[in-house]
Design a protein around this motif. Structure first.
Motif, PDB file in Angstrom:
ATOM      1  N   LEU A   1       0.827  -1.199   0.000  1.00 46.01           N
ATOM      2  CA  LEU A   1       0.000   0.000   0.000  1.00 46.01           C
ATOM      3  C   LEU A   1       0.867   1.258   0.000  1.00 46.01           C
ATOM      4  CD1 LEU A   1      -2.762   1.388   0.254  1.00 46.01           C
ATOM      5  CD2 LEU A   1      -2.585   1.107   2.740  1.00 46.01           C
ATOM      6  N   GLY A   2       1.888   1.283   0.824  1.00 46.12           N
ATOM      7  CA  GLY A   2       2.770   2.452   0.871  1.00 46.12           C
ATOM      8  C   GLY A   2       3.488   2.688  -0.441  1.00 46.12           C
ATOM      9  N   ALA A   3       3.984   1.608  -1.058  1.00 51.58           N
ATOM     10  CA  ALA A   3       4.688   1.740  -2.336  1.00 51.58           C
ATOM     11  C   ALA A   3       3.737   2.234  -3.430  1.00 51.58           C
ATOM     12  CB  ALA A   3       5.318   0.414  -2.721  1.00 51.58           C
ATOM     13  N   SER A   4       2.535   1.666  -3.480  1.00 47.61           N
ATOM     14  CA  SER A   4       1.563   2.086  -4.497  1.00 47.61           C
ATOM     15  C   SER A   4       1.142   3.532  -4.288  1.00 47.61           C
ATOM     16  CB  SER A   4       0.330   1.167  -4.451  1.00 47.61           C
ATOM     17  OG  SER A   4       0.687  -0.184  -4.665  1.00 47.61           O
ATOM     18  N   LEU A   5       0.885   3.889  -3.046  1.00 47.26           N
ATOM     19  CA  LEU A   5       0.463   5.253  -2.749  1.00 47.26           C
ATOM     20  C   LEU A   5       1.551   6.269  -3.095  1.00 47.26           C
ATOM     21  CD1 LEU A   5      -1.834   6.941  -1.573  1.00 47.26           C
ATOM     22  CD2 LEU A   5      -0.837   6.604   0.693  1.00 47.26           C
TER      23      LEU A   5
END
Length: 587
Positions: free
Chosen positions: A67-71
């Protein structure tokens, strides 16, 4: 201390075994990849270690990473948010996730397993939804910010110089401040049967860290630069290719098949010889040998019965290791997988012979490393002199091994610097603050900690906030390094690697026990294992099975040692009921 020494011995064993069969393992490029992966996964492991120490668990780490990488990539590439704002926002969102976990666990009284398992599914689905399940990346833009994940600011030689300065300053502080404040108690603790040894022991204990810093500084200055080693390896490779081309021409003229595998093995062997820098090898070896022998002699003089068994085991293991390297390894290097060996009653393939030799050397090397650590630990426990020499001896031995690799001339990945800073802060918080003591007390017994006046709910929440924050930081570094994120798979199983590294590094799943240095070493072991499977061409199909077995064996050995120490302490207490109480075995 013994637990950290044992897990570090496992790391040394895996590295030695892999380098023995394929010296390309210690090349600059491979070491750079290993240290970068260790740093990235180590950040995740440091975060989950705090949760495990409280007696909890976090299964959502991989999904938080995804989630952090995608965001992050969405905010920078699609929403045109500057990286200087996007990165703190992503880390803040992940910290908020940890806060939600803590609130659900402490206020709603849900089990950590259930909360984080649901989080694993929710955050994975959220990442796929916000990214529309499409690949994300920055392309060739934002090169400066991508250096945070893929950059290499300076070499390990520069890092070693900085570390040596820190060690020297700490050594001066230890000798002039800490040792002076505890002089009377240490004098009582270091009294031996021989009064002549007491001044030397006190002197070594006082200046040990300063000596370690000076040794590291000298080692860093005499280690060859990257350009020097590259020129040496290039020259050796050119000479080898010329000789092998001549051999190939002669073999072709005589209709003898030319086997590429043999050429590669000989090339690796010569390359390893060129990587060893004589001055960088001689200096730590000249420190290690006399200090190690002094420890053995001191242990033999003080407690002969204690050191006799590990000494005999070490001598036998060393003999088998020398015989294996001299006789078995050349056979392995000459065996071709397609060859057939007749044993009279059956024909055996070369692949099977090579596999049997590899297993045999695996057992021999494991026995040698285990016996050496046993002997070192026994020598340190037999006499105050051995205990005082242990830091210098162990560090000199480590530098001797490092001089046979290209690590000092390779570059330091940027994530490694972040992990080192985070590890230092984590170690200080865990061992030198009230919050760290609260964490361990909470892990040992939540009820007892609550009755002691500890705010167990806030302590638990902070542990989960730190874990998710570390996962968010790891996701940022992974995204910037890989520069390509597929939300459906990015970060899968990362939580298992992080938990395995923490447990392998000494964090008890029962809670209350943890060691930051051990966690970092555990993360290194996981990554070295995966790299070894690739380098040794064992096959991707067995990588999960091999890593799982090694982790299981490591945890089993740790538990067996823990039980043996507990039984020994109990027997010692029963044999001396009037003496002081024995120390807790699990500490």
């Amino acid at each position: 201390m013994n637990k950290t020494l044992g897990i570090f011995g496992l790391l040394i064993f895996v590295c030695l075994f892999t380098a023995l069969f394929n010296p390309a393992f210690v090349s600059e490029a491979n070491l750079f990849n290993i240290t970068r992966q260790t740093a990235q996964y180590g950040i995740l492991s440091l975060g989950v270690a705090f949760v495990i120490i409280t007696g909890g668990i976090d299964l959502s780490i991989g999904s938080v990473v995804g989630l952090g990488a995608s965001l992050l990539l969405l905010m920078i590439s699609d929403w045109n948010i500057p990286p200087s704002i996007a990165i703190p926002c992503v880390i803040a969102v992940c910290a908020l996730i940890g806060l939600v976990h803590g609130l659900l666990i402490t206020r709603v009284n849900l089990q950590p397993f259930v909360v984080t398992l649901c989080g694993l599914l929710v955050y994975r689905g959220a990442a796929r939804w916000i990214s529309d399940d499409r690949p994300l990346g920055l392309g060739t833009d934002y090169e400066s910010i991508r250096l945070l994940g893929s950059g290499a600011p300076f070499s390990y030689t520069t890092l070693a110089i900085g570390a040596s300065v820190v060690a020297i300053l700490f050594g001066l502080y230890h000798a002039l401040v800490l040792h002076g404040a505890q002089a009377s108690s240490e004098a009582d603790a270091t009294t031996t049967k021989s009064p002549k040894d007491s001044p030397s022991v006190a002197l070594l204990q006082r200046w040990s860290w300063l000596l370690v810093g000076v040794l590291l500084l000298a080692f860093a200055f005499i280690s060859p630069s990257s350009e020097t080693k590259k020129a040496s390896v290039k020259s050796a490779t050119a000479n080898l290719e010329a000789s092998t081309d001549m051999d190939a021409a002669a073999a072709k003229a005589s209709n003898t098949p030319v086997i590429k595998i043999k050429k590669d093995r000989v090339k690796n062997k010569i390359t390893l010889e060129q990587r060893v820098s004589r001055p960088a090898f001689i200096l730590p070896a000249a420190v290690f040998l006399p200090t190690f022998l002094t420890m053995i002699v001191g242990g033999w003089t003080s407690k002969r019965k204690v050191i006799l068994k590990p000494m005999i085991a070490s001598l036998l293991a060393a003999g088998f290791l020398v015989a294996g390297v001299l006789f078995l390894l050349p056979v392995y290097q000459s065996v071709i997988p397609g060859d057939l060996f007749s044993l009279g009653f059956a024909d055996v393939s070369g692949r099977l012979v090579a596999g049997l030799i590899m297993v045999s050397l695996f057992a021999i090397l494991a026995s040698a490393v285990g016996a050496a650590i046993w002997l070192l630990s026994a020598a340190a426990s037999c006499s105050p002199l051995g205990k005082a020499l242990l830091p210098l001896t162990g560090f000199a031995g480590l530098l001797t091994l490092l001089s046979m690799t290209s690590l000092m001339s390779s570059m330091v990945p940027a994530p490694m610097l972040i992990m080192i800073a985070l590890a230092v802060v984590s170690s200080v918080v865990l061992n030198c603050t009230v919050f760290g003591r609260y964490l361990k007390a909470l892990g040992h017994s939540e009820e007892a900690a609550r009755y002691s006046g500890i705010n167990t709910k806030n302590t638990t929440m902070l542990a989960y906030v730190f874990c998710s924050t570390a996962a968010g930081l790891g996701g940022v570094l992974f995204a910037l390094q890989i520069n390509s994120v597929q939300a459906s798979v990015f970060g899968n199983f990362y939580e298992l690697y992080a938990i395995a590294a923490a447990v392998l590094g000494g964090c008890s799943l029962r809670g209350g026990d943890g060691n930051i240095i051990g966690v970092v070493i555990g993360a290194a072991i996981i990554q070295v294992l995966y790299n070894s499977i690739t380098v040794l061409r064992i096959g991707d199909k067995l990588e999960f099975a091999i890593v799982g077995m090694v982790i299981l064996c490591g945890v089993m050995v740790d538990e067996i040692v823990r039980n043996l120490v507990a039984k020994r302490a109990l027997l010692k207490r029963d044999s001396n009921p009037d003496g002081p109480p024995a120390e807790a075995a699990g500490g």
